[in-house]
Design a protein around this motif. Structure first.
Motif, PDB file in Angstrom:
ATOM      1  N   ASP A 199      59.096  43.366  39.125  1.00 52.55           N
ATOM      2  CA  ASP A 199      60.162  42.372  39.199  1.00 52.55           C
ATOM      3  C   ASP A 199      60.357  41.783  37.808  1.00 52.55           C
ATOM      4  O   ASP A 199      59.511  41.037  37.310  1.00 52.55           O
ATOM      5  CB  ASP A 199      59.789  41.277  40.201  1.00 52.55           C
ATOM      6  CG  ASP A 199      60.874  40.197  40.297  1.00 52.55           C
ATOM      7  OD1 ASP A 199      61.953  40.385  39.693  1.00 52.55           O
ATOM      8  OD2 ASP A 199      60.619  39.171  40.957  1.00 52.55           O
ATOM      9  N   ILE A 200      61.461  42.117  37.180  1.00 54.74           N
ATOM     10  CA  ILE A 200      61.688  41.708  35.794  1.00 54.74           C
ATOM     11  C   ILE A 200      61.735  40.196  35.649  1.00 54.74           C
ATOM     12  O   ILE A 200      61.378  39.644  34.602  1.00 54.74           O
ATOM     13  CB  ILE A 200      62.990  42.351  35.254  1.00 54.74           C
ATOM     14  CG1 ILE A 200      63.028  42.276  33.706  1.00 54.74           C
ATOM     15  CG2 ILE A 200      64.216  41.688  35.854  1.00 54.74           C
ATOM     16  CD1 ILE A 200      62.014  43.110  33.023  1.00 54.74           C
ATOM     17  N   GLU A 201      62.138  39.484  36.711  1.00 60.42           N
ATOM     18  CA  GLU A 201      62.233  38.032  36.640  1.00 60.42           C
ATOM     19  C   GLU A 201      60.853  37.377  36.639  1.00 60.42           C
ATOM     20  O   GLU A 201      60.735  36.190  36.331  1.00 60.42           O
ATOM     21  CB  GLU A 201      63.062  37.504  37.814  1.00 60.42           C
ATOM     22  CG  GLU A 201      64.498  38.004  37.842  1.00 60.42           C
ATOM     23  CD  GLU A 201      65.247  37.664  36.561  1.00 60.42           C
ATOM     24  OE1 GLU A 201      64.949  36.595  35.977  1.00 60.42           O
ATOM     25  OE2 GLU A 201      66.108  38.458  36.147  1.00 60.42           O
ATOM     26  N   SER A 202      59.818  38.136  36.990  1.00 59.10           N
ATOM     27  CA  SER A 202      58.470  37.559  37.028  1.00 59.10           C
ATOM     28  C   SER A 202      57.668  37.866  35.771  1.00 59.10           C
ATOM     29  O   SER A 202      56.507  37.494  35.669  1.00 59.10           O
ATOM     30  CB  SER A 202      57.718  38.102  38.254  1.00 59.10           C
ATOM     31  OG  SER A 202      57.403  39.479  38.074  1.00 59.10           O
ATOM     32  N   VAL A 203      58.288  38.544  34.823  1.00 56.86           N
ATOM     33  CA  VAL A 203      57.578  38.977  33.618  1.00 56.86           C
ATOM     34  C   VAL A 203      57.730  37.940  32.512  1.00 56.86           C
ATOM     35  O   VAL A 203      58.839  37.485  32.220  1.00 56.86           O
ATOM     36  CB  VAL A 203      58.109  40.340  33.132  1.00 56.86           C
ATOM     37  CG1 VAL A 203      57.379  40.774  31.869  1.00 56.86           C
ATOM     38  CG2 VAL A 203      57.949  41.388  34.231  1.00 56.86           C
ATOM     39  N   SER A 204      56.615  37.560  31.913  1.00 61.56           N
ATOM     40  CA  SER A 204      56.650  36.637  30.779  1.00 61.56           C
ATOM     41  C   SER A 204      57.088  37.381  29.532  1.00 61.56           C
ATOM     42  O   SER A 204      56.577  38.457  29.217  1.00 61.56           O
ATOM     43  CB  SER A 204      55.259  36.025  30.554  1.00 61.56           C
ATOM     44  OG  SER A 204      54.859  35.262  31.665  1.00 61.56           O
ATOM     45  N   GLY A 205      58.045  36.818  28.794  1.00 58.24           N
ATOM     46  CA  GLY A 205      58.548  37.447  27.582  1.00 58.24           C
ATOM     47  C   GLY A 205      57.837  36.953  26.349  1.00 58.24           C
ATOM     48  O   GLY A 205      57.614  35.751  26.173  1.00 58.24           O
ATOM     49  N   THR A 206      57.480  37.881  25.473  1.00 60.07           N
ATOM     50  CA  THR A 206      56.789  37.528  24.224  1.00 60.07           C
ATOM     51  C   THR A 206      57.645  37.832  23.002  1.00 60.07           C
ATOM     52  O   THR A 206      57.200  37.644  21.875  1.00 60.07           O
ATOM     53  CB  THR A 206      55.464  38.293  24.109  1.00 60.07           C
ATOM     54  OG1 THR A 206      55.729  39.711  24.098  1.00 60.07           O
ATOM     55  CG2 THR A 206      54.528  37.957  25.266  1.00 60.07           C
ATOM     56  N   GLY A 207      58.853  38.343  23.227  1.00 59.82           N
ATOM     57  CA  GLY A 207      59.725  38.662  22.104  1.00 59.82           C
ATOM     58  C   GLY A 207      60.400  37.421  21.555  1.00 59.82           C
ATOM     59  O   GLY A 207      60.138  36.293  21.986  1.00 59.82           O
ATOM     60  N   PRO A 208      61.309  37.617  20.594  1.00 63.77           N
ATOM     61  CA  PRO A 208      62.029  36.480  20.015  1.00 63.77           C
ATOM     62  C   PRO A 208      62.777  35.707  21.090  1.00 63.77           C
ATOM     63  O   PRO A 208      63.436  36.286  21.938  1.00 63.77           O
ATOM     64  CB  PRO A 208      63.011  37.169  19.037  1.00 63.77           C
ATOM     65  CG  PRO A 208      62.383  38.485  18.735  1.00 63.77           C
ATOM     66  CD  PRO A 208      61.665  38.900  19.970  1.00 63.77           C
TER      67      PRO A 208
END
Length: 407
Positions: free
Chosen positions: A140-149
């Motif tokens: 689920d992409i909405e549950s993924v923490s983002g580390t990019g800019p």
């Protein structure tokens, strides 16, 4: 407020899929800047913005398919006050719900890492590659923490989330739709071409003319010119043909423009569409801009670049949307002549067959010379046969004076 809309990228395009945004709210954009990538049946097209301003809102999210003319984003013009974007409704509901009806406690259970809340009025950024990978891994992409800019979700983030998924609680997920294959793309392209060409033959009253043009002077002049240059600086005969058509179209404006709403609109510049066959089947006809004003070396560079990008399905929106007349050249296929079908809303297409040695009567004598069959398919609503004949004669005349095309 300026609305930036999905452009028409050819007569055979009704919709496109937004693959990627290259700007974000708050960014300043300039005329001609590439701001998005749109997938069509023929290519991934770099969409340019032709207004200056500041991005106010990205209206269409990545991955959505929309019709031509749909508003993709809004901009504020230079000096214009930016509109204050309201707090999204989901965030408002989430903030007010606990005060009125707190949810009952639930048992603790293992779950996938959750993403940090995004700032009000700002969309989460997810790269297209990361989104596709998440679909294939059932994440689920909405549950993924983002580390990019700016908290963007990257491929590494998706891979880490997939590795952290508890096996015991993993549930079967629906298989994502298969990525279109080359055969699928070719089938869809054929449907698009069929629709556009059927419309052309149904709506446009075509008339056809042909003229045999001697190429002896042009080829001799070009051979001498190329002999003084390195291999990568040499010009192909096709460039002379393009330049001749461009200059003639500038003189005969009724063949250079568009038929829209029961009237002819002459084009301000001459942007020659070049018919390019694709390796997997089908064709595109992107434009080389301002052909009469360019020198042969510049046109050669433009043609080489255009063919290379077309065959790797990487085009620009301006190249696809504004050809004012088209040239199709099937000479390398061994045909004597080609009679094209007009790309609406254009009103003319010029075709060239294979240059070949033919027996001709010249000044009362018989000679074997290299000639090419030039053809014109034109819209009878915008011009007539007499003017079409003069147009082909002008192309012929220019090719007998190749030194004039160098300027």
């Amino acid at each position: 407020m300026i609305e930036f809309k999905m452009p028409s990228l050819g007569s055979d395009m009704d919709e496109g899929t937004l693959n990627e945004w290259l700007v974000k709210p708050g960014d300043t954009v300039t005329r001609g800047q590439v701001v998005a990538i749109v997938e069509t049946t023929k290519a991934a097209v770099e969409v340019e913005c032709w207004q200056e301003g500041t991005v106010n809102e990205l209206v269409v999210p990545v991955g959505e398919t929309v019709q031509v003319g749909t508003t993709l984003a809004t901009l504020t013009a230079p000096g214009e006050q930016a509109e204050k974007r309201p707090t999204p409704r989901p965030s408002t509901k989430a903030a007010t719900k606990p005060a009125t009806a707190p949810p009952p406690p639930t048992p603790t259970a293992p779950s996938a890492p959750t993403a940090p809340p995004t700032a009000p009025g700002r969309r989460r950024w997810v790269s297209p590659a990361a989104r596709r990978l998440a679909q294939s891994l059932g994440v689920d992409i909405e549950s993924v923490s983002g580390t990019g800019p700016q908290g963007a979700v990257t491929i590494n983030d998706v891979e880490h989330a997939a590795a952290a998924k508890p096996v015991a609680v993993a549930q079967p997920v629906a298989q994502p739709a298969a990525k279109p294959t080359a055969a699928d793309r070719a089938t869809q392209m054929r449907k698009s071409i069929a629709a556009a060409m059927s419309r052309s033959k149904r709506e446009i009253p075509h008339y056809y003319l042909a003229e045999e043009i001697m190429l002896e002077k042009s080829l001799s002049w070009l051979t001498t010119r190329n002999a003084q240059r390195s291999i990568d600086e040499r010009v192909l005969p096709a460039v002379l043909l393009l330049k001749a058509v461009g200059v003639a179209a500038q003189r005969f404006g009724e063949f250079n423009g568009f038929w829209r709403e029961d009237g002819f609109e002459p084009a301000a510049g001459v942007h020659v569409g070049v018919g390019i066959s694709l390796r997997g089947g089908g064709l595109v006809a992107p434009a080389i801009h301002d052909v009469p004003e360019k020198k042969l070396d510049e046109l050669m560079d433009d043609l080489t670049d255009l063919v290379g990008r077309a065959r790797t399905f990487s085009m620009r929106s301006s190249e696809m949307s504004d050809p004012t007349i088209t040239v199709t050249n099937l000479g390398d296929q061994g045909v004597d002549a080609v009679f094209g079908v007009i790309y609406p809303p254009q009103v003319a297409i010029v075709g060239f067959g294979q240059p070949a040695e033919r027996v001709c009567v010249i000044d009362g004598g018989i000679r074997v010379v290299t000639t090419v069959q030039a053809t014109l398919a034109a819209d009878h609503r915008a011009s007539d046969g007499h003017r079409g004949a003069l147009f082909l004669a002008a192309i012929n005349e220019l090719l007998q004076q190749p030194d004039l095309l160098e300027k």
